[in-house]
Design a protein around this motif. Structure first.
Motif, PDB file in Angstrom:
ATOM      1  N   ASN A 179       9.441  -0.060  23.297  1.00 42.63           N
ATOM      2  CA  ASN A 179       8.102   0.064  23.478  1.00 42.63           C
ATOM      3  C   ASN A 179       7.396  -1.426  24.261  1.00 42.63           C
ATOM      4  O   ASN A 179       6.881  -2.220  23.585  1.00 42.63           O
ATOM      5  CB  ASN A 179       7.246   0.064  22.284  1.00 42.63           C
ATOM      6  CG  ASN A 179       5.613   0.237  22.635  1.00 42.63           C
ATOM      7  OD1 ASN A 179       5.223   0.670  23.560  1.00 42.63           O
ATOM      8  ND2 ASN A 179       4.770  -0.238  21.786  1.00 42.63           N
ATOM      9  N   ALA A 180       7.998  -1.614  25.479  1.00 41.40           N
ATOM     10  CA  ALA A 180       7.811  -2.763  26.286  1.00 41.40           C
ATOM     11  C   ALA A 180       6.477  -3.018  26.591  1.00 41.40           C
ATOM     12  O   ALA A 180       5.915  -2.054  27.475  1.00 41.40           O
ATOM     13  CB  ALA A 180       8.858  -2.820  27.469  1.00 41.40           C
ATOM     14  N   GLN A 181       5.948  -4.216  26.000  1.00 41.09           N
ATOM     15  CA  GLN A 181       4.487  -4.340  26.210  1.00 41.09           C
ATOM     16  C   GLN A 181       4.318  -5.825  27.111  1.00 41.09           C
ATOM     17  O   GLN A 181       3.148  -6.353  27.151  1.00 41.09           O
ATOM     18  CB  GLN A 181       3.501  -4.246  25.165  1.00 41.09           C
ATOM     19  CG  GLN A 181       3.511  -2.848  24.555  1.00 41.09           C
ATOM     20  CD  GLN A 181       2.509  -2.879  23.441  1.00 41.09           C
ATOM     21  OE1 GLN A 181       1.869  -3.675  22.843  1.00 41.09           O
ATOM     22  NE2 GLN A 181       1.858  -1.553  23.534  1.00 41.09           N
ATOM     23  N   ASN A 207       3.167   3.450  23.789  1.00 43.11           N
ATOM     24  CA  ASN A 207       3.255   3.959  25.415  1.00 43.11           C
ATOM     25  C   ASN A 207       3.372   2.903  26.283  1.00 43.11           C
ATOM     26  O   ASN A 207       3.425   3.022  27.381  1.00 43.11           O
ATOM     27  CB  ASN A 207       1.669   4.324  25.472  1.00 43.11           C
ATOM     28  CG  ASN A 207       1.201   5.383  24.604  1.00 43.11           C
ATOM     29  OD1 ASN A 207       1.862   6.471  24.880  1.00 43.11           O
ATOM     30  ND2 ASN A 207       0.401   5.104  23.780  1.00 43.11           N
ATOM     31  N   GLY A 208       3.973   1.747  25.829  1.00 44.78           N
ATOM     32  CA  GLY A 208       4.396   0.796  26.653  1.00 44.78           C
ATOM     33  C   GLY A 208       3.310   0.347  27.744  1.00 44.78           C
ATOM     34  O   GLY A 208       2.128  -0.218  27.262  1.00 44.78           O
ATOM     35  N   VAL A 231      13.913  11.932  31.306  1.00 43.74           N
ATOM     36  CA  VAL A 231      12.700  11.752  31.145  1.00 43.74           C
ATOM     37  C   VAL A 231      12.208  10.316  31.413  1.00 43.74           C
ATOM     38  O   VAL A 231      13.087   9.562  31.574  1.00 43.74           O
ATOM     39  CB  VAL A 231      12.358  11.957  29.454  1.00 43.74           C
ATOM     40  CG1 VAL A 231      12.903  13.659  29.339  1.00 43.74           C
ATOM     41  CG2 VAL A 231      12.977  11.319  28.649  1.00 43.74           C
ATOM     42  N   LEU A 232      11.084  10.142  31.372  1.00 39.63           N
ATOM     43  CA  LEU A 232      10.426   8.844  31.936  1.00 39.63           C
ATOM     44  C   LEU A 232       9.925   7.933  30.579  1.00 39.63           C
ATOM     45  O   LEU A 232       9.646   6.969  30.845  1.00 39.63           O
ATOM     46  CB  LEU A 232       9.395   8.963  32.740  1.00 39.63           C
ATOM     47  CG  LEU A 232       9.672   9.669  34.059  1.00 39.63           C
ATOM     48  CD1 LEU A 232       8.291   9.905  35.052  1.00 39.63           C
ATOM     49  CD2 LEU A 232      10.624   9.269  35.029  1.00 39.63           C
ATOM     50  N   THR A 233       9.902   8.577  29.285  1.00 45.10           N
ATOM     51  CA  THR A 233       9.759   7.679  28.263  1.00 45.10           C
ATOM     52  C   THR A 233      10.656   6.746  27.876  1.00 45.10           C
ATOM     53  O   THR A 233      11.911   7.033  27.926  1.00 45.10           O
ATOM     54  CB  THR A 233       9.268   8.363  27.267  1.00 45.10           C
ATOM     55  OG1 THR A 233      10.420   9.450  26.793  1.00 45.10           O
ATOM     56  CG2 THR A 233       8.009   9.184  27.471  1.00 45.10           C
ATOM     57  N   GLY A 234      10.398   5.438  27.254  1.00 50.85           N
ATOM     58  CA  GLY A 234      11.580   4.530  26.927  1.00 50.85           C
ATOM     59  C   GLY A 234      12.255   3.960  27.952  1.00 50.85           C
ATOM     60  O   GLY A 234      13.315   3.550  27.821  1.00 50.85           O
ATOM     61  N   LYS A 235      11.309   3.699  28.960  1.00 49.70           N
ATOM     62  CA  LYS A 235      11.946   3.326  30.636  1.00 49.70           C
ATOM     63  C   LYS A 235      11.323   2.015  30.975  1.00 49.70           C
ATOM     64  O   LYS A 235      10.007   1.788  30.586  1.00 49.70           O
ATOM     65  CB  LYS A 235      12.190   4.466  31.444  1.00 49.70           C
ATOM     66  CG  LYS A 235      12.715   5.541  31.053  1.00 49.70           C
ATOM     67  CD  LYS A 235      14.384   5.577  30.541  1.00 49.70           C
ATOM     68  CE  LYS A 235      14.899   7.026  30.397  1.00 49.70           C
ATOM     69  NZ  LYS A 235      14.271   7.708  28.981  1.00 49.70           N
ATOM     70  N   THR A 236      11.703   1.548  31.980  1.00 49.31           N
ATOM     71  CA  THR A 236      11.051   0.834  33.114  1.00 49.31           C
ATOM     72  C   THR A 236      11.212   1.559  34.294  1.00 49.31           C
ATOM     73  O   THR A 236      12.434   1.669  34.633  1.00 49.31           O
ATOM     74  CB  THR A 236      11.788  -0.782  33.133  1.00 49.31           C
ATOM     75  OG1 THR A 236      11.849  -1.497  31.905  1.00 49.31           O
ATOM     76  CG2 THR A 236      10.786  -1.595  34.234  1.00 49.31           C
ATOM     77  N   LEU A 237      10.052   1.683  34.887  1.00 56.19           N
ATOM     78  CA  LEU A 237       9.994   2.473  36.103  1.00 56.19           C
ATOM     79  C   LEU A 237       9.945   1.894  37.420  1.00 56.19           C
ATOM     80  O   LEU A 237       9.359   0.860  37.035  1.00 56.19           O
ATOM     81  CB  LEU A 237       9.079   3.779  36.021  1.00 56.19           C
ATOM     82  CG  LEU A 237       8.832   4.695  34.818  1.00 56.19           C
ATOM     83  CD1 LEU A 237       7.686   5.611  34.914  1.00 56.19           C
ATOM     84  CD2 LEU A 237      10.218   5.389  34.560  1.00 56.19           C
ATOM     85  N   ARG A 238      10.273   2.324  38.412  1.00 52.42           N
ATOM     86  CA  ARG A 238      10.326   1.268  39.892  1.00 52.42           C
ATOM     87  C   ARG A 238       9.612   2.302  40.635  1.00 52.42           C
ATOM     88  O   ARG A 238      10.352   3.334  40.916  1.00 52.42           O
ATOM     89  CB  ARG A 238      11.297   0.550  40.291  1.00 52.42           C
ATOM     90  CG  ARG A 238      11.382  -0.166  41.367  1.00 52.42           C
ATOM     91  CD  ARG A 238      12.344  -1.011  41.565  1.00 52.42           C
ATOM     92  NE  ARG A 238      12.469  -1.828  42.874  1.00 52.42           N
ATOM     93  CZ  ARG A 238      13.221  -1.486  43.906  1.00 52.42           C
ATOM     94  NH1 ARG A 238      13.966  -0.524  43.687  1.00 52.42           N
ATOM     95  NH2 ARG A 238      13.135  -2.192  44.988  1.00 52.42           N
ATOM     96  N   ILE A 239       8.402   1.992  41.288  1.00 50.38           N
ATOM     97  CA  ILE A 239       7.764   2.845  42.170  1.00 50.38           C
ATOM     98  C   ILE A 239       7.640   2.116  43.525  1.00 50.38           C
ATOM     99  O   ILE A 239       7.148   0.900  43.624  1.00 50.38           O
ATOM    100  CB  ILE A 239       6.240   3.189  41.650  1.00 50.38           C
ATOM    101  CG1 ILE A 239       6.586   3.732  40.411  1.00 50.38           C
ATOM    102  CG2 ILE A 239       5.489   4.136  42.591  1.00 50.38           C
ATOM    103  CD1 ILE A 239       6.267   2.833  38.960  1.00 50.38           C
ATOM    104  N   THR A 279       7.443   2.035  30.048  1.00 51.12           N
ATOM    105  CA  THR A 279       6.862   3.191  29.185  1.00 51.12           C
ATOM    106  C   THR A 279       7.651   3.211  27.898  1.00 51.12           C
ATOM    107  O   THR A 279       8.846   2.767  27.450  1.00 51.12           O
ATOM    108  CB  THR A 279       7.271   4.654  29.907  1.00 51.12           C
ATOM    109  OG1 THR A 279       8.462   4.643  29.654  1.00 51.12           O
ATOM    110  CG2 THR A 279       6.830   4.839  31.058  1.00 51.12           C
ATOM    111  N   GLY A 280       6.689   3.507  26.792  1.00 53.24           N
ATOM    112  CA  GLY A 280       7.443   3.548  25.451  1.00 53.24           C
ATOM    113  C   GLY A 280       8.057   4.668  24.995  1.00 53.24           C
ATOM    114  O   GLY A 280       8.075   5.505  25.998  1.00 53.24           O
ATOM    115  N   ASP A 281       8.874   4.816  24.114  1.00 54.16           N
ATOM    116  CA  ASP A 281       9.486   5.951  23.539  1.00 54.16           C
ATOM    117  C   ASP A 281       8.615   7.079  23.150  1.00 54.16           C
ATOM    118  O   ASP A 281       9.100   8.114  22.876  1.00 54.16           O
ATOM    119  CB  ASP A 281      10.498   5.529  22.576  1.00 54.16           C
ATOM    120  CG  ASP A 281      10.091   5.064  21.425  1.00 54.16           C
ATOM    121  OD1 ASP A 281       8.838   5.374  21.163  1.00 54.16           O
ATOM    122  OD2 ASP A 281      10.874   4.429  20.627  1.00 54.16           O
TER     123      ASP A 281
END
Length: 232
Positions: A216-218, A150-151, A180-188, A166-168
């Motif tokens: 799965n970036a943690q 789930n990152g 899709v938003l999984t497996g990403k780095t999001l910027r808000i 977010t994890g994959d």
């Protein structure tokens, strides 16, 4: 050389250190003292602007800990909402860069939507008088989640934007799918003018997606050079 550490994570026992002791690491002596114990899978631990330790525990708890007395006060309990299957739960937490003025705290957690695990990013207001997090504002909802991958590490930047990993969700091909938003780095965008919106200078117009192809970036940190490092 002697350094006083007030807090040390004991990862194998999933506690904060219990006893006062001296630990030698090479030529460095660490003085470790008891702060608190009996925690249930602490996931995010940060020094708060108030000098307290703020932490999430995966079963759905956010707490403030007085490092002098060891007193722990639960300021948010979403245990009735948060999923606790395997690695899911109450995860990343970050302070707004202007926390001293707006009292905003960002938190990522997983929840059930029907039979499916989903993930959301929310902002809460800290009420210092009542010592609680309240007035949840959901910024991103319904991200595909899973029991693992789930990152969910988040980091506020100086330009009033927030990065979220977010994890994959155990679907590796989705990491390469920019829709899709999984497996990403999001910027808000977390500026007052466009709170929760998509920054205008994101690489994909109208999308939170900032980087993709992640497992799965943690871990997420900004170096003094400004380079952003992520561990998966």
């Amino acid at each position: 050389m002697q350094i006083q550490f007030r807090l040390l994570l004991c990862f194998f026992s999933i506690n904060l250190c219990l006893v006062s002791q001296t630990v030698n690491v090479g030529s460095t002596t660490l003085n470790v003292r008891e702060v608190i114990n009996n925690l249930s899978i602490p996931w995010e631990i940060k020094w708060g602007p108030d000098g307290y330790i703020w932490m999430t525990e995966r079963p759905g708890i956010v707490s403030r800990v007085n490092v002098e007395t060891g007193e722990k006060h639960v300021i948010l309990n979403l245990s009735s909402i948060v999923t606790t299957e395997s690695e899911s739960g109450m995860l990343g937490m970050e302070f707004h860069p202007d926390f001293s003025e707006n009292n905003l705290v960002f938190i990522v957690y997983t929840y059930y939507q029907g039979w499916n695990i989903k993930e959301r990013l929310s902002a809460f207001s800290y009420n210092s008088t009542e010592d609680v997090l309240e007035n949840e504002q959901i910024l991103i909802n319904g991200i595909t989640g899973y029991s693992t991958h789930n990152g969910s590490r988040i980091h506020a930047l100086d330009d009033n934007s927030l990065l979220m990993t977010t994890g994959d969700a155990q679907n590796q091909s989705d990491s390469q799918n920019q829709n899709v938003l999984t497996g990403k780095t999001l910027r808000i965008d977390i500026s007052e003018e466009n709170f929760g919106g998509v920054p205008s200078d994101n690489p994909i117009s109208g999308s939170y997606v900032w980087s993709w192809g992640h497992r799965n970036a943690q871990g997420l940190e900004v170096a003094p050079s400004g380079i952003i490092y992520s561990s998966e």
